[in-house]
Motif scaffolding. Structure first.
Motif, PDB file in Angstrom:
ATOM      1  N   LEU A 181       3.813  16.063  55.722  1.00 48.46           N
ATOM      2  CA  LEU A 181       3.294  17.144  56.624  1.00 48.46           C
ATOM      3  C   LEU A 181       1.798  16.749  56.852  1.00 48.46           C
ATOM      4  CD1 LEU A 181       3.677  19.507  58.397  1.00 48.46           C
ATOM      5  CD2 LEU A 181       2.676  20.892  56.332  1.00 48.46           C
ATOM      6  N   TRP A 182       1.554  16.404  58.122  1.00 47.26           N
ATOM      7  CA  TRP A 182       0.056  16.020  58.256  1.00 47.26           C
ATOM      8  C   TRP A 182      -0.723  16.969  58.847  1.00 47.26           C
ATOM      9  CZ3 TRP A 182      -0.458   9.894  60.260  1.00 47.26           C
ATOM     10  CH2 TRP A 182       0.279   9.289  59.311  1.00 47.26           C
ATOM     11  N   ILE A 183      -1.774  17.258  58.588  1.00 44.71           N
ATOM     12  CA  ILE A 183      -2.832  18.186  59.042  1.00 44.71           C
ATOM     13  C   ILE A 183      -3.846  17.584  59.914  1.00 44.71           C
ATOM     14  CG2 ILE A 183      -4.460  20.145  58.793  1.00 44.71           C
ATOM     15  CD1 ILE A 183      -2.858  20.683  56.166  1.00 44.71           C
ATOM     16  N   ILE A 184      -3.905  17.422  61.156  1.00 44.44           N
ATOM     17  CA  ILE A 184      -4.752  16.703  62.183  1.00 44.44           C
ATOM     18  C   ILE A 184      -5.788  17.659  62.776  1.00 44.44           C
ATOM     19  CG2 ILE A 184      -4.676  15.228  64.061  1.00 44.44           C
ATOM     20  CD1 ILE A 184      -1.833  14.749  63.125  1.00 44.44           C
TER      21      ILE A 184
ATOM     22  N   ASP B 257     -10.614  25.000  68.424  1.00 39.78           N
ATOM     23  CA  ASP B 257     -11.165  25.178  66.999  1.00 39.78           C
ATOM     24  C   ASP B 257      -9.683  25.339  66.229  1.00 39.78           C
ATOM     25  OD1 ASP B 257     -13.643  24.306  67.196  1.00 39.78           O
ATOM     26  OD2 ASP B 257     -14.486  26.181  67.178  1.00 39.78           O
ATOM     27  N   GLY B 258      -9.330  24.143  65.614  1.00 40.32           N
ATOM     28  CA  GLY B 258      -7.949  24.344  64.595  1.00 40.32           C
ATOM     29  C   GLY B 258      -7.652  22.894  64.182  1.00 40.32           C
ATOM     30  N   TRP B 259      -6.273  23.098  64.023  1.00 40.00           N
ATOM     31  CA  TRP B 259      -5.336  22.124  63.376  1.00 40.00           C
ATOM     32  C   TRP B 259      -3.999  21.792  64.036  1.00 40.00           C
ATOM     33  CZ3 TRP B 259      -7.801  25.865  60.814  1.00 40.00           C
ATOM     34  CH2 TRP B 259      -9.089  25.525  59.970  1.00 40.00           C
ATOM     35  N   LEU B 260      -3.510  20.908  63.970  1.00 39.76           N
ATOM     36  CA  LEU B 260      -2.102  20.470  64.510  1.00 39.76           C
ATOM     37  C   LEU B 260      -1.509  20.012  63.193  1.00 39.76           C
ATOM     38  CD1 LEU B 260      -2.433  18.164  67.616  1.00 39.76           C
ATOM     39  CD2 LEU B 260      -2.127  20.865  67.576  1.00 39.76           C
ATOM     40  N   LEU B 261      -0.341  20.691  63.120  1.00 35.42           N
ATOM     41  CA  LEU B 261       0.620  20.506  61.915  1.00 35.42           C
ATOM     42  C   LEU B 261       1.890  19.734  62.451  1.00 35.42           C
ATOM     43  CD1 LEU B 261      -1.411  22.420  60.617  1.00 35.42           C
ATOM     44  CD2 LEU B 261       0.633  23.470  59.617  1.00 35.42           C
ATOM     45  N   SER B 262       2.262  18.681  61.715  1.00 43.72           N
ATOM     46  CA  SER B 262       3.326  17.913  62.172  1.00 43.72           C
ATOM     47  C   SER B 262       4.380  17.210  61.187  1.00 43.72           C
ATOM     48  CB  SER B 262       3.161  16.646  63.325  1.00 43.72           C
ATOM     49  OG  SER B 262       4.345  16.091  63.636  1.00 43.72           O
ATOM     50  N   TYR B 263       5.306  17.274  60.930  1.00 37.44           N
ATOM     51  CA  TYR B 263       6.316  16.413  59.835  1.00 37.44           C
ATOM     52  C   TYR B 263       5.942  15.124  60.404  1.00 37.44           C
ATOM     53  CZ  TYR B 263       7.980  20.696  57.839  1.00 37.44           C
ATOM     54  OH  TYR B 263       8.026  21.994  57.064  1.00 37.44           O
ATOM     55  N   VAL B 264       5.996  14.007  59.481  1.00 40.22           N
ATOM     56  CA  VAL B 264       6.067  12.533  60.144  1.00 40.22           C
ATOM     57  C   VAL B 264       6.866  11.846  59.061  1.00 40.22           C
ATOM     58  CG1 VAL B 264       3.672  12.663  61.000  1.00 40.22           C
ATOM     59  CG2 VAL B 264       4.065  12.029  58.489  1.00 40.22           C
TER      60      VAL B 264
ATOM     61  N   SER C 205       6.643  23.088  44.605  1.00 39.20           N
ATOM     62  CA  SER C 205       4.968  22.561  44.757  1.00 39.20           C
ATOM     63  C   SER C 205       5.031  21.386  45.120  1.00 39.20           C
ATOM     64  CB  SER C 205       4.486  22.819  43.437  1.00 39.20           C
ATOM     65  OG  SER C 205       4.211  24.299  43.157  1.00 39.20           O
ATOM     66  N   CYS C 206       4.290  20.791  45.864  1.00 43.74           N
ATOM     67  CA  CYS C 206       4.058  19.335  46.508  1.00 43.74           C
ATOM     68  C   CYS C 206       2.822  18.871  46.064  1.00 43.74           C
ATOM     69  CB  CYS C 206       4.412  19.249  48.043  1.00 43.74           C
ATOM     70  SG  CYS C 206       5.932  20.161  48.382  1.00 43.74           S
ATOM     71  N   PRO C 207       2.437  17.572  45.741  1.00 40.83           N
ATOM     72  CA  PRO C 207       1.171  16.938  45.780  1.00 40.83           C
ATOM     73  C   PRO C 207       0.655  16.511  47.297  1.00 40.83           C
ATOM     74  CG  PRO C 207       3.141  15.459  45.546  1.00 40.83           C
ATOM     75  CD  PRO C 207       3.626  16.743  45.627  1.00 40.83           C
ATOM     76  N   PHE C 208      -0.741  16.499  47.288  1.00 43.45           N
ATOM     77  CA  PHE C 208      -1.241  16.315  48.263  1.00 43.45           C
ATOM     78  C   PHE C 208      -2.578  15.436  48.378  1.00 43.45           C
ATOM     79  CE2 PHE C 208      -3.214  20.151  47.450  1.00 43.45           C
ATOM     80  CZ  PHE C 208      -4.470  20.373  47.645  1.00 43.45           C
ATOM     81  N   THR C 209      -2.977  14.747  49.375  1.00 42.69           N
ATOM     82  CA  THR C 209      -4.154  14.139  49.278  1.00 42.69           C
ATOM     83  C   THR C 209      -5.165  14.726  50.623  1.00 42.69           C
ATOM     84  OG1 THR C 209      -3.454  12.442  51.064  1.00 42.69           O
ATOM     85  CG2 THR C 209      -3.334  12.028  48.574  1.00 42.69           C
ATOM     86  N   GLY C 210      -6.395  14.707  50.432  1.00 43.21           N
ATOM     87  CA  GLY C 210      -7.178  15.246  51.446  1.00 43.21           C
ATOM     88  C   GLY C 210      -7.546  16.555  51.163  1.00 43.21           C
ATOM     89  N   THR C 211      -7.914  17.521  52.120  1.00 40.46           N
ATOM     90  CA  THR C 211      -8.510  18.764  51.961  1.00 40.46           C
ATOM     91  C   THR C 211      -7.639  19.753  52.885  1.00 40.46           C
ATOM     92  OG1 THR C 211     -10.662  18.010  51.649  1.00 40.46           O
ATOM     93  CG2 THR C 211     -10.379  20.391  52.213  1.00 40.46           C
ATOM     94  N   ILE C 212      -7.210  20.547  52.399  1.00 36.69           N
ATOM     95  CA  ILE C 212      -6.148  21.562  53.113  1.00 36.69           C
ATOM     96  C   ILE C 212      -7.281  22.650  53.695  1.00 36.69           C
ATOM     97  CG2 ILE C 212      -4.406  23.383  52.967  1.00 36.69           C
ATOM     98  CD1 ILE C 212      -2.974  21.535  51.111  1.00 36.69           C
TER      99      ILE C 212
ATOM    100  N   ALA D   8      -5.264  16.173  55.751  1.00 35.45           N
ATOM    101  CA  ALA D   8      -4.687  16.345  54.577  1.00 35.45           C
ATOM    102  C   ALA D   8      -3.271  15.572  54.943  1.00 35.45           C
ATOM    103  CB  ALA D   8      -4.613  17.833  54.062  1.00 35.45           C
ATOM    104  N   LYS D   9      -2.806  15.191  53.870  1.00 42.16           N
ATOM    105  CA  LYS D   9      -1.238  14.476  53.874  1.00 42.16           C
ATOM    106  C   LYS D   9      -0.331  15.204  52.768  1.00 42.16           C
ATOM    107  CE  LYS D   9      -2.548  10.094  55.991  1.00 42.16           C
ATOM    108  NZ  LYS D   9      -2.508   8.408  56.175  1.00 42.16           N
ATOM    109  N   ILE D  10       0.490  15.962  52.951  1.00 43.24           N
ATOM    110  CA  ILE D  10       1.367  16.655  51.909  1.00 43.24           C
ATOM    111  C   ILE D  10       2.630  15.992  51.657  1.00 43.24           C
ATOM    112  CG2 ILE D  10       2.416  18.782  51.306  1.00 43.24           C
ATOM    113  CD1 ILE D  10       0.427  20.271  53.107  1.00 43.24           C
ATOM    114  N   GLN D  11       2.786  15.399  50.622  1.00 45.78           N
ATOM    115  CA  GLN D  11       4.070  14.617  50.288  1.00 45.78           C
ATOM    116  C   GLN D  11       5.101  15.573  49.861  1.00 45.78           C
ATOM    117  OE1 GLN D  11       0.904  13.537  48.428  1.00 45.78           O
ATOM    118  NE2 GLN D  11       0.560  12.427  50.420  1.00 45.78           N
ATOM    119  N   LEU D  12       6.017  15.447  50.494  1.00 48.89           N
ATOM    120  CA  LEU D  12       7.301  16.288  50.355  1.00 48.89           C
ATOM    121  C   LEU D  12       8.300  15.722  49.569  1.00 48.89           C
ATOM    122  CD1 LEU D  12       7.667  17.483  54.422  1.00 48.89           C
ATOM    123  CD2 LEU D  12       6.153  18.389  52.493  1.00 48.89           C
ATOM    124  N   PRO D  13       9.043  16.495  48.877  1.00 44.92           N
ATOM    125  CA  PRO D  13       9.894  15.893  47.989  1.00 44.92           C
ATOM    126  C   PRO D  13      11.281  15.238  48.629  1.00 44.92           C
ATOM    127  CG  PRO D  13      10.201  18.342  48.112  1.00 44.92           C
ATOM    128  CD  PRO D  13       9.074  17.926  49.082  1.00 44.92           C
TER     129      PRO D  13
END
Length: 646
Positions: free
Chosen positions: A570-573, A543-550, A33-40, A583-588
């Motif tokens: 992982l950013w959801i744009i 209509d949708g989102w882009l997912l990318s590791y940053v 499980s990962c913490p995140f900020t924003g809305t998925i 949303a920004k998902i903080q990976l371990p």
């Protein structure tokens, strides 16, 4: 959490693709499980984003030849797990090595300090002597042979490292690489299932019989090598792919129909594609609803080059590029279209232009359209191995010289009845650098409006090639609008482009009808290939989102290396506006800059075929077993051989 061959206390690696966030990471983790900020977005619930890339597990010798495209395949994913009655989403990180024959043989042979396979950098380096290349290949052959002898826990039967891309077809997630067949993995945990030969898959209840890719015979080992970029038709669900080999017929072509299909033609394997005269480095191809497009470019991948005093991989800028267009089920009816030399590693999309015959009322294919990332040279092949591109021995005519660039190009191949092969249009849509293209999967092989990709904010792609290439911009192009503009105001054929602005000028635009939108990363942050995920109730294509590791490179230490606790996100744009991060998902842990990924929906994951067994790391033999004197003597000889080859 499992660690594989951690090597603490190293000095800074000299190679740009073995240091910083390009450096391999051998730590693997189960779903965490990962913490995140924003809305998925709720539409992501139950799905998973997975990206492939090379991570050499044998990484002791940091002064060796190395290339960005080398290394054992490692899958890195984020699964969006729905929890509770309200369906709240908890992202979970997972990464796993793909347990290929090469990987398993390496980790069970502690003496091996460098990868079993020779580096692509060795093969492309024009300074590599015949002796050096021969020794590297001989070392590989001896290690493969040794893996079949007593004392080995894994025989190397296939040399693919499955490190390039991943896709979904007919209930299977498949990891791909040019040097072998696809490897099935299980979602969402990314466990390795087994090799898929087009008919059967290891690890499934049905036996893995049937010759499948490659057929039978002495050359079947090479004939089963598949493109790293197979295409899945979103309507028929057919899997289309080609095989590039070192012996004629150099290009072969296969179609795998979905198992339950009653409407598509039967599966066929290794149909020869006529017209290719030598072995080529062929990475991708184009597919429309009715036709396929093979690219015969002047970039050879041929061991026989050594006899001609050339590198195994060689580019000839004075030669021509040829595009072979043929009906999907009839490769023998190929038509060839010739133009100026170039390199293309990725196509973005291909589609038909249809017309209606006024006499018969029948619909016919008038022409074939293709969007591709066109490079003006093979410099990327060399720079990805920290090598300088060789100076051509023959000069290119002045009127054919082009600046070092990689741009999204539009081609239109006219299928005229008079037998003339005419490329009606061939020009860049934009002057900005553009690579790693993707689009909404449901509109591929049709006239899709939007294509997404990566770019660099340098004024030219050539400037970026002077160092390890890092992507600091995500791009969305309205290709329909740009193609229409190009047809109305035609640019110079080949060298011209529809939109001549650079990245900064596009970002500064306030035009409400802007055909190019760019998401610029914050200073010091770099993205990877993005993937589009559609909104389920969306009405528009975008209509949708882009997912990318940053990755934030402020985490790099003074010596340019990553600290052990460096992490990626992982950013959801928002794909429609290209302006906000939802949303920004903080990976371990960090995710090294890698290659290609894909989105797997909840339905894909739930529709996976049953699995009977998974591949696993071999269990070490018990110490209580007493070997015979003969076996003990052989093991001593074996250890000596391994030390010599290490």
């Amino acid at each position: 959490m499992t660690k594989v061959r951690q090597h603490p206390g190293r000095k800074k690696p000299p190679h740009p693709y073995l240091s910083g966030n390009f450096a391999p990471i051998q730590r693997v983790q189960p779903l965490t499980s990962c913490p995140f900020t924003g809305t998925i977005p709720n539409d992501l619930a139950g799905g998973e984003y997975v990206r492939n890339g090379g991570n050499p597990v044998a990484n002791e010798s940091l002064g060796r030849d190395a290339h960005w495209f080398d290394g054992d395949g490692m899958l890195t994913g984020v699964s969006f797990h729905a929890i509770g009655e309200k369906g709240n989403i908890q992202p979970q990180f997972v990464n796993q090595y793909i347990l290929t024959d090469v990987f398993l043989s390496t980790v069970t042979s502690p003496a091996i300090k460098t990868p079993i396979l020779p580096s692509i950098a060795t093969l492309v380096n024009p300074l590599s002597s015949l002796a050096v290349i021969t020794l590297r290949i001989l070392r590989t052959l001896l290690l493969v042979l040794l893996s079949h002898l007593p004392g080995s826990q894994q025989a190397v039967k296939k040399i693919s490292v499955a490190n390039t891309a991943i896709l979904y077809h007919d209930g299977r997630a498949l990891a791909t690489c040019e040097s072998g067949p696809p490897m099935r993995v299980a979602l969402p945990g990314l466990e390795t299932v087994g090799w898929f030969n087009g008919e059967r898959c290891e690890g499934e209840s049905a036996p893995a019989d049937g010759s499948g890719f490659g057929g039978k015979g002495s050359l079947s080992f090479f004939r089963e090598w598949t493109t790293a970029h197979p295409r899945v038709d979103p309507q028929t669900k057919e899997l289309l792919l080609f095989h590039s080999t070192f012996a004629p017929p150099y290009i072969q072509y296969s179609i795998v129909s979905p198992s339950l299909s009653q409407s598509t033609p039967a599966t066929f394997f290794n149909a020869p594609v006529p017209g290719v005269q030598s072995a080529k480095m062929m990475h991708d191809f184009g597919v429309t609803r009715s036709h396929s497009i093979i690219m015969d470019l002047p970039l050879s991948l041929d061991p026989l080059n050594l006899a001609k005093n050339k590198a195994v991989v060689a580019y000839d800028p004075t030669s021509s590029s040829r595009f072979g267009v043929f009906p999907r089920y009839r490769p023998e009816n190929i038509q060839w279209f010739e133009t100026r030399a170039c390199c293309i590693f990725h196509t973005a999309n291909s589609w038909d232009t249809l017309i209606t015959d006024p006499a018969s009322g029948e619909t016919q294919v008038e022409s074939i359209n293709m969007l591709a990332c066109r490079l003006t040279s093979a410099s990327l092949v060399f720079s990805a191995g920290a090598l300088a591109a060789p100076v051509p021995t023959a000069s290119v005519p002045d009127d054919e010289k082009e600046e070092e660039q990689c741009r999204l190009y539009y081609y239109n191949f006219c299928l005229a009845d008079d037998g003339r092969q005419t490329i009606r249009n061939q020009w860049a849509l934009s002057a900005i650098p553009f690579e790693f293209p993707s689009l909404r999967d449901s509109v591929s092989m049709s006239a899709a409006r939007y294509v997404y990709g990566c770019s660099v904010s340098d004024s030219s792609f050539g400037a970026a090639l002077g160092r390890a290439v890092k992507m600091d911009s995500l791009v969305k192009m309205d290709v329909t609008a740009l193609i229409a503009r190009g047809k109305k105001f035609p640019p110079t054929s080949i060298s011209g482009c529809v939109d001549a602005r650079n990245v900064s000028e596009v970002i500064a635009s306030n035009d409400v009808n802007e055909p190019i939108k760019i998401f610029k990363m914050p200073t010091g942050w770099y993205a990877q290939e993005s993937r589009f995920v559609p909104r389920q109730d969306g009405t528009d294509e975008d209509d949708g989102w882009l997912l990318s590791y940053v990755f934030d490179e402020s985490q790099l230490q003074d010596d340019g290396e990553c600290s052990p606790d460096a992490t990626s996100e992982l950013w959801i744009i928002d794909a429609k506006s290209m302006a906000g991060v939802l949303a920004k998902i903080q990976l371990p842990q960090r995710v090294p800059y890698g290659l290609h990924g894909n989105w797997f929906s909840k339905e894909d994951i739930q529709s996976q075929r049953p699995i009977e067994r998974l591949r696993s790391l071999p269990t070490l033999a018990g110490k209580g077993h007493r070997a015979s004197p003969m076996l003990q003597a052989w093991m001593g000889v074996r250890r000596a051989i391994e030390l010599v080859l290490a």
